[in-house]
Design an enzyme around this catalytic site. Structure first.
Site, PDB file in Angstrom:
ATOM      1  N   GLY A  12       1.141  -1.869   0.133  1.00 43.96           N
ATOM      2  CA  GLY A  12       0.182  -0.223   0.125  1.00 43.96           C
ATOM      3  C   GLY A  12       1.296   1.447  -0.355  1.00 43.96           C
ATOM      4  N   ASP A  64       0.251   3.693   3.668  1.00 41.50           N
ATOM      5  CA  ASP A  64      -0.749   4.095   3.168  1.00 41.50           C
ATOM      6  C   ASP A  64      -2.098   4.913   3.902  1.00 41.50           C
ATOM      7  OD1 ASP A  64      -1.850   1.455   3.507  1.00 41.50           O
ATOM      8  OD2 ASP A  64      -2.455   1.159   1.372  1.00 41.50           O
ATOM      9  N   ASP A  80      -5.553   2.079  10.242  1.00 43.16           N
ATOM     10  CA  ASP A  80      -7.503   1.947   9.946  1.00 43.16           C
ATOM     11  C   ASP A  80      -7.695   1.343  11.740  1.00 43.16           C
ATOM     12  OD1 ASP A  80      -9.784   0.673   9.556  1.00 43.16           O
ATOM     13  OD2 ASP A  80      -9.226  -1.197   9.491  1.00 43.16           O
ATOM     14  N   THR A  81      -6.974  -0.148  11.862  1.00 47.29           N
ATOM     15  CA  THR A  81      -7.623  -0.456  13.352  1.00 47.29           C
ATOM     16  C   THR A  81      -6.032  -0.291  14.025  1.00 47.29           C
ATOM     17  OG1 THR A  81      -6.866  -2.299  13.141  1.00 47.29           O
ATOM     18  CG2 THR A  81      -9.101  -2.225  12.958  1.00 47.29           C
ATOM     19  N   GLY A  82      -5.239  -0.163  13.168  1.00 48.07           N
ATOM     20  CA  GLY A  82      -3.913   0.256  13.516  1.00 48.07           C
ATOM     21  C   GLY A  82      -2.715  -0.918  13.893  1.00 48.07           C
ATOM     22  N   LEU A 122       0.052  -1.745  11.928  1.00 46.30           N
ATOM     23  CA  LEU A 122       1.254  -1.107  12.003  1.00 46.30           C
ATOM     24  C   LEU A 122       2.189  -1.258  13.935  1.00 46.30           C
ATOM     25  CD1 LEU A 122       1.198   2.487  10.220  1.00 46.30           C
ATOM     26  CD2 LEU A 122       2.496  -0.704   9.918  1.00 46.30           C
ATOM     27  N   LYS A 124      -7.832   6.898   9.390  1.00 48.18           N
ATOM     28  CA  LYS A 124      -8.956   6.637   9.540  1.00 48.18           C
ATOM     29  C   LYS A 124      -9.339   6.328  10.915  1.00 48.18           C
ATOM     30  CE  LYS A 124     -10.646   2.321   7.369  1.00 48.18           C
ATOM     31  NZ  LYS A 124     -11.924   1.990   6.607  1.00 48.18           N
ATOM     32  N   ASP A 161      -6.027  -0.372  -1.924  1.00 50.99           N
ATOM     33  CA  ASP A 161      -6.698  -1.345  -2.910  1.00 50.99           C
ATOM     34  C   ASP A 161      -7.904  -1.763  -1.911  1.00 50.99           C
ATOM     35  OD1 ASP A 161      -5.823  -3.255  -1.277  1.00 50.99           O
ATOM     36  OD2 ASP A 161      -5.918  -4.834  -2.464  1.00 50.99           O
ATOM     37  N   ARG A 211      -5.205   0.228  -7.499  1.00 51.29           N
ATOM     38  CA  ARG A 211      -3.752   1.068  -5.945  1.00 51.29           C
ATOM     39  C   ARG A 211      -3.532   1.999  -7.278  1.00 51.29           C
ATOM     40  NH1 ARG A 211      -2.334  -1.969  -2.019  1.00 51.29           N
ATOM     41  NH2 ARG A 211      -2.640  -4.417  -2.684  1.00 51.29           N
TER      42      ARG A 211
HETATM   43  P1  IMP Z   1      -4.821  -1.872  10.428  1.00 47.84           P
HETATM   44  O1  IMP Z   1      -3.776  -2.711  10.764  1.00 47.84           O
HETATM   45  O2  IMP Z   1      -6.059  -1.825  10.536  1.00 47.84           O
HETATM   46  O3  IMP Z   1      -4.713  -0.476  10.957  1.00 47.84           O
HETATM   47  O4  IMP Z   1      -4.814  -1.993   8.675  1.00 47.84           O
HETATM   48  C1  IMP Z   1      -3.793  -2.464   7.961  1.00 47.84           C
HETATM   49  C2  IMP Z   1      -4.043  -2.243   6.023  1.00 47.84           C
HETATM   50  O5  IMP Z   1      -6.072  -2.286   5.757  1.00 47.84           O
HETATM   51  C3  IMP Z   1      -3.791  -1.365   6.016  1.00 47.84           C
HETATM   52  O6  IMP Z   1      -2.629  -1.099   4.971  1.00 47.84           O
HETATM   53  C4  IMP Z   1      -4.339  -1.557   4.507  1.00 47.84           C
HETATM   54  O7  IMP Z   1      -3.703  -2.242   3.705  1.00 47.84           O
HETATM   55  C5  IMP Z   1      -5.990  -2.114   5.020  1.00 47.84           C
HETATM   56  N1  IMP Z   1      -7.139  -1.304   4.911  1.00 47.84           N
HETATM   57  C6  IMP Z   1      -7.851  -0.918   5.758  1.00 47.84           C
HETATM   58  N2  IMP Z   1      -8.562   0.194   5.688  1.00 47.84           N
HETATM   59  C7  IMP Z   1      -8.439   0.590   4.372  1.00 47.84           C
HETATM   60  C8  IMP Z   1      -9.106   0.869   3.289  1.00 47.84           C
HETATM   61  O8  IMP Z   1     -10.033   2.202   3.373  1.00 47.84           O
HETATM   62  N3  IMP Z   1      -9.140   1.239   1.958  1.00 47.84           N
HETATM   63  C9  IMP Z   1      -7.974   0.500   1.476  1.00 47.84           C
HETATM   64  N4  IMP Z   1      -7.451  -0.535   2.214  1.00 47.84           N
HETATM   65  C10 IMP Z   1      -7.791  -0.563   3.738  1.00 47.84           C
HETATM   66 MG    MG Z   2      -3.663  -3.148   1.530  1.00 43.47          MG
END
Ligand code: IMP
Ligand code: MG
Length: 178
Positions: free
Chosen positions: A38, A94, A97-99, A102, A125, A153, A159
């Protein structure tokens, strides 16, 4: 599909972010780590606008919701090769989201003895954040919704779109959400 941040607005925002980052790390040894796939477009634009020498590496993390990775678990599919001991690290992705991905990878990198680890994402987000983590730098804030384009994506599509768009669909489920 609705454009929420057109390419010209993204370019302007990346320029400002890069100035902030340059100021923060002035006089430091900076390593930028991109999370694939991403981050690839955002990182390419960002590092060219950061006005200092940087080392660059990439990592690939498994995403939640995949068959090979149960919910809540994050696997490192490909790790960085550079030595980050004593260096300042900027993790670039990119979207936060939930975090969960990372924050897990940040904890892992911290065991390698870097001077610092900060996070920079194009999109912040907030609605589904579950990990105790915030981006230190981010491009745009959205509360909720599924965004694509500029590296983001949906099931490996979109993308390469130059704009960031909201995907207006009600068929998005956990299986496809990474
Ligand atoms: P997290 O671990 O929930 O923060 O999310 C990690 C991954 O979820 C990001 O790097 C994205 O690949 C994917 N993701 C979360 N929300 C979106 C979105 O709105 N569009 C596209 N990918 C997303
Ligand atoms: Mg992704």
């Amino acid at each position: 599909m609705k454009v929420i941040h057109p390419a010209h607005e993204i370019a302007q925002r990346v320029k400002t972010l890069a100035q902030e980052i340059t100021k923060t790390y002035s006089g430091c040894e900076l390593t930028v780590i991109g999370i694939l796939k991403g981050s690839f477009i955002f990182l390419s634009d960002l590092v060219r606008a950061i006005d200092m020498p940087v080392q660059i590496d990439f990592a690939t993390l498994s995403s939640y919701g995949n068959a090979d990775c149960p919910q809540g678990e994050v696997k490192i599919l490909h790790d960085i090769k550079l030595n980050i001991t004593g260096r300042h690290v900027l993790l670039v992705d990119d979207i936060l989201d939930t975090g969960e991905s990372l924050s897990a990878y940040k904890r892992y990198l911290e065991q390698k003895g870097p001077a610092s680890v900060r996070i920079c994402t194009m999109v912040n987000k907030t609605h589904r954040r579950s990990a105790a983590i915030q981006p230190d730098f981010y491009g745009f804030l959205i509360e909720d919704g599924f965004v694509v384009g500029y590296g983001l994506d949906y099931a490996e599509q979109y993308r390469a779109l130059p704009d960031i768009c909201v995907l207006e669909t009600n068929s998005i489920d956990g299986e496809e959400y990474a």
